[in-house]
Design a protein around this motif. Structure first.
Motif, PDB file in Angstrom:
ATOM      1  N   ILE A   1       0.885  -1.163   0.000  1.00  0.00           N
ATOM      2  CA  ILE A   1       0.000   0.000   0.000  1.00  0.00           C
ATOM      3  C   ILE A   1       0.921   1.210   0.000  1.00  0.00           C
ATOM      4  CG2 ILE A   1      -1.776   1.273   1.248  1.00  0.00           C
ATOM      5  CD1 ILE A   1      -2.556  -1.463   2.541  1.00  0.00           C
ATOM      6  N   LEU A   2       0.993   1.890  -1.129  1.00  0.00           N
ATOM      7  CA  LEU A   2       1.900   3.025  -1.260  1.00  0.00           C
ATOM      8  C   LEU A   2       1.415   4.183  -0.395  1.00  0.00           C
ATOM      9  CD1 LEU A   2       4.371   4.262  -2.551  1.00  0.00           C
ATOM     10  CD2 LEU A   2       2.957   4.938  -4.475  1.00  0.00           C
ATOM     11  N   ALA A   3       2.179   4.470   0.643  1.00  0.00           N
ATOM     12  CA  ALA A   3       1.839   5.541   1.568  1.00  0.00           C
ATOM     13  C   ALA A   3       3.100   6.352   1.839  1.00  0.00           C
ATOM     14  CB  ALA A   3       1.288   4.970   2.869  1.00  0.00           C
ATOM     15  N   GLU A   4       2.882   7.627   2.107  1.00  0.00           N
ATOM     16  CA  GLU A   4       4.012   8.534   2.310  1.00  0.00           C
ATOM     17  C   GLU A   4       3.700   9.460   3.472  1.00  0.00           C
ATOM     18  OE1 GLU A   4       6.628  11.405  -0.607  1.00  0.00           O
ATOM     19  OE2 GLU A   4       4.531  11.050  -1.075  1.00  0.00           O
ATOM     20  N   PHE A   5       4.651   9.594   4.368  1.00  0.00           N
ATOM     21  CA  PHE A   5       4.508  10.488   5.509  1.00  0.00           C
ATOM     22  C   PHE A   5       5.182  11.809   5.187  1.00  0.00           C
ATOM     23  CE2 PHE A   5       6.692  12.253   9.247  1.00  0.00           C
ATOM     24  CZ  PHE A   5       5.588  12.631   9.984  1.00  0.00           C
TER      25      PHE A   5
ATOM     26  N   ASN B   1       5.707  15.968   6.962  1.00  0.00           N
ATOM     27  CA  ASN B   1       5.479  16.863   8.095  1.00  0.00           C
ATOM     28  C   ASN B   1       6.104  18.195   7.749  1.00  0.00           C
ATOM     29  OD1 ASN B   1       5.005  18.020  10.546  1.00  0.00           O
ATOM     30  ND2 ASN B   1       6.171  16.539  11.749  1.00  0.00           N
ATOM     31  N   ASP B   2       5.268  19.121   7.351  1.00  0.00           N
ATOM     32  CA  ASP B   2       5.779  20.431   6.931  1.00  0.00           C
ATOM     33  C   ASP B   2       5.897  21.408   8.095  1.00  0.00           C
ATOM     34  OD1 ASP B   2       3.193  21.140   7.493  1.00  0.00           O
ATOM     35  OD2 ASP B   2       2.678  21.781   5.462  1.00  0.00           O
ATOM     36  N   GLY B   3       5.711  20.912   9.315  1.00  0.00           N
ATOM     37  CA  GLY B   3       5.825  21.790  10.471  1.00  0.00           C
ATOM     38  C   GLY B   3       4.485  22.095  11.103  1.00  0.00           C
ATOM     39  N   SER B   4       3.409  22.086  10.326  1.00  0.00           N
ATOM     40  CA  SER B   4       2.100  22.358  10.924  1.00  0.00           C
ATOM     41  C   SER B   4       1.505  21.056  11.452  1.00  0.00           C
ATOM     42  CB  SER B   4       1.167  23.041   9.913  1.00  0.00           C
ATOM     43  OG  SER B   4       1.055  22.243   8.739  1.00  0.00           O
ATOM     44  N   LEU B   5       0.885  20.292  10.579  1.00  0.00           N
ATOM     45  CA  LEU B   5       0.319  19.003  10.957  1.00  0.00           C
ATOM     46  C   LEU B   5       0.963  17.900  10.135  1.00  0.00           C
ATOM     47  CD1 LEU B   5      -3.579  19.392  11.281  1.00  0.00           C
ATOM     48  CD2 LEU B   5      -1.961  18.857  13.086  1.00  0.00           C
ATOM     49  N   PRO B   6       1.341  16.824  10.768  1.00  0.00           N
ATOM     50  CA  PRO B   6       1.847  15.700   9.984  1.00  0.00           C
ATOM     51  C   PRO B   6       0.702  15.066   9.197  1.00  0.00           C
ATOM     52  CG  PRO B   6       1.659  15.073  12.292  1.00  0.00           C
ATOM     53  CD  PRO B   6       1.301  16.524  12.201  1.00  0.00           C
ATOM     54  N   VAL B   7       1.000  14.555   8.008  1.00  0.00           N
ATOM     55  CA  VAL B   7      -0.030  13.918   7.198  1.00  0.00           C
ATOM     56  C   VAL B   7       0.493  12.596   6.654  1.00  0.00           C
ATOM     57  CG1 VAL B   7      -1.207  16.059   6.527  1.00  0.00           C
ATOM     58  CG2 VAL B   7       0.619  15.165   5.094  1.00  0.00           C
ATOM     59  N   LEU B   8      -0.455  11.711   6.377  1.00  0.00           N
ATOM     60  CA  LEU B   8      -0.165  10.423   5.774  1.00  0.00           C
ATOM     61  C   LEU B   8      -0.926  10.374   4.461  1.00  0.00           C
ATOM     62  CD1 LEU B   8       1.264   7.699   6.265  1.00  0.00           C
ATOM     63  CD2 LEU B   8      -0.867   6.889   7.284  1.00  0.00           C
ATOM     64  N   ASP B   9      -0.186  10.355   3.360  1.00  0.00           N
ATOM     65  CA  ASP B   9      -0.797  10.282   2.031  1.00  0.00           C
ATOM     66  C   ASP B   9      -0.813   8.829   1.586  1.00  0.00           C
ATOM     67  OD1 ASP B   9      -1.044  13.052   1.870  1.00  0.00           O
ATOM     68  OD2 ASP B   9       0.889  13.300   0.867  1.00  0.00           O
ATOM     69  N   VAL B  10      -1.995   8.330   1.248  1.00  0.00           N
ATOM     70  CA  VAL B  10      -2.145   6.979   0.718  1.00  0.00           C
ATOM     71  C   VAL B  10      -2.443   7.153  -0.759  1.00  0.00           C
ATOM     72  CG1 VAL B  10      -3.406   4.807   0.867  1.00  0.00           C
ATOM     73  CG2 VAL B  10      -2.962   6.129   2.941  1.00  0.00           C
ATOM     74  N   HIS B  11      -1.503   6.710  -1.608  1.00  0.00           N
ATOM     75  CA  HIS B  11      -1.558   7.024  -3.030  1.00  0.00           C
ATOM     76  C   HIS B  11      -2.458   6.130  -3.860  1.00  0.00           C
ATOM     77  CE1 HIS B  11       1.413  10.202  -2.750  1.00  0.00           C
ATOM     78  NE2 HIS B  11       2.070   9.416  -1.900  1.00  0.00           N
ATOM     79  N   ALA B  12      -2.869   5.011  -3.315  1.00  0.00           N
ATOM     80  CA  ALA B  12      -3.799   4.139  -4.026  1.00  0.00           C
ATOM     81  C   ALA B  12      -4.694   3.479  -2.989  1.00  0.00           C
ATOM     82  CB  ALA B  12      -3.058   3.080  -4.835  1.00  0.00           C
ATOM     83  N   CYS B  13      -5.944   3.335  -3.326  1.00  0.00           N
ATOM     84  CA  CYS B  13      -6.880   2.709  -2.403  1.00  0.00           C
ATOM     85  C   CYS B  13      -6.400   1.290  -2.091  1.00  0.00           C
ATOM     86  CB  CYS B  13      -8.275   2.669  -3.020  1.00  0.00           C
ATOM     87  SG  CYS B  13      -9.489   1.963  -1.902  1.00  0.00           S
ATOM     88  N   PRO B  14      -6.263   0.948  -0.802  1.00  0.00           N
ATOM     89  CA  PRO B  14      -5.795  -0.388  -0.463  1.00  0.00           C
ATOM     90  C   PRO B  14      -6.769  -1.488  -0.886  1.00  0.00           C
ATOM     91  CG  PRO B  14      -5.892   1.019   1.495  1.00  0.00           C
ATOM     92  CD  PRO B  14      -6.449   1.790   0.367  1.00  0.00           C
ATOM     93  N   TYR B  15      -8.041  -1.148  -0.992  1.00  0.00           N
ATOM     94  CA  TYR B  15      -9.054  -2.148  -1.315  1.00  0.00           C
ATOM     95  C   TYR B  15      -9.976  -1.617  -2.417  1.00  0.00           C
ATOM     96  CZ  TYR B  15      -7.375  -3.450   3.289  1.00  0.00           C
ATOM     97  OH  TYR B  15      -6.569  -3.760   4.344  1.00  0.00           O
ATOM     98  N   PRO B  16      -9.464  -1.467  -3.632  1.00  0.00           N
ATOM     99  CA  PRO B  16     -10.273  -0.837  -4.686  1.00  0.00           C
ATOM    100  C   PRO B  16     -11.557  -1.599  -5.006  1.00  0.00           C
ATOM    101  CG  PRO B  16      -8.267  -1.784  -5.606  1.00  0.00           C
ATOM    102  CD  PRO B  16      -8.153  -1.873  -4.114  1.00  0.00           C
ATOM    103  N   ASP B  17     -11.554  -2.922  -4.865  1.00  0.00           N
ATOM    104  CA  ASP B  17     -12.765  -3.690  -5.151  1.00  0.00           C
ATOM    105  C   ASP B  17     -13.846  -3.470  -4.104  1.00  0.00           C
ATOM    106  OD1 ASP B  17     -11.523  -4.725  -7.367  1.00  0.00           O
ATOM    107  OD2 ASP B  17     -10.990  -6.624  -6.404  1.00  0.00           O
TER     108      ASP B  17
END
Length: 189
Positions: free
Chosen positions: A120-124, A126-142
């Protein structure tokens, strides 16, 4: 099976079988049992371990889709909500056990790596304000409903909240045309 059975079944040498068995023993995929045969060199029987059975078993995808459809068709919205929350809690708890008890940013970074291990392509970030977790593809597209109900999106949000020990919100969603699904901590008020 014993080594001789495996040699016959695979059509390779006993040395090749033993080397493969040793690797599978190290990986925890195979168990061996000593066969008592009196005097002489002991012999062993080999069988799949529980981990080996899981790896060799059928792909649970078809079952997961059928179960998800049955959950989605539950007529009582409260029952559906309760069941989805329980699923999210269980999966989240499994992830939480693998995360170090550190700062939220560190846990989110670790979570991105755990997701990557599950393809599951995910990327963390943190630009200093709020940390975010980007998930680049739906883990369960079906299993994703592109209509009004976003049960899978809600389940992922709840699972991440449980895993990270912090309420998370889905701040962006691919179903709304964004490039990724983005999860961020709920801002404290």
């Amino acid at each position: 099976m014993v080594i001789a059975d495996l040699v016959d079944a695979m059509g390779v040498t006993a040395t090749a079988v033993r080397q493969r068995i040793d690797r599978m023993l190290e990986m925890g995929l195979v168990q061996r049992t000593k066969i008592s045969g009196g005097r002489g060199r002991p012999s062993f029987a080999y069988m799949l371990s529980p981990a080996g059975h899981r790896q060799a078993g059928a792909d649970p995808g078809q079952l997961a889709v059928a179960m998800w459809q049955a959950i989605s068709e539950l007529p009582d919205p409260e029952s559906r909500k309760w069941l989805l929350q329980r699923i999210a809690q269980r999966v989240g708890a499994e992830y939480r056990e693998q995360l170090a008890d550190s700062s939220l940013a560190n846990r989110m970074d670790s979570m991105s790596h755990l997701l990557a291990e599950k393809r599951i392509l995910a990327e963390f970030s943190n630009d200093g304000s709020l940390p975010v977790l980007d998930v680049h593809a739906c883990p369960y597209p079906d299993l994703t409903d592109e209509g009004e109900r976003r049960d899978m999106c809600h389940l992922e949000q709840e699972m991440l909240s449980e895993a990270l020990g912090q309420p998370m919100e889905l701040s962006r969603c691919q179903l709304d045309g964004h490039s990724c699904c983005q999860f961020a901590p709920v801002p404290s008020q």
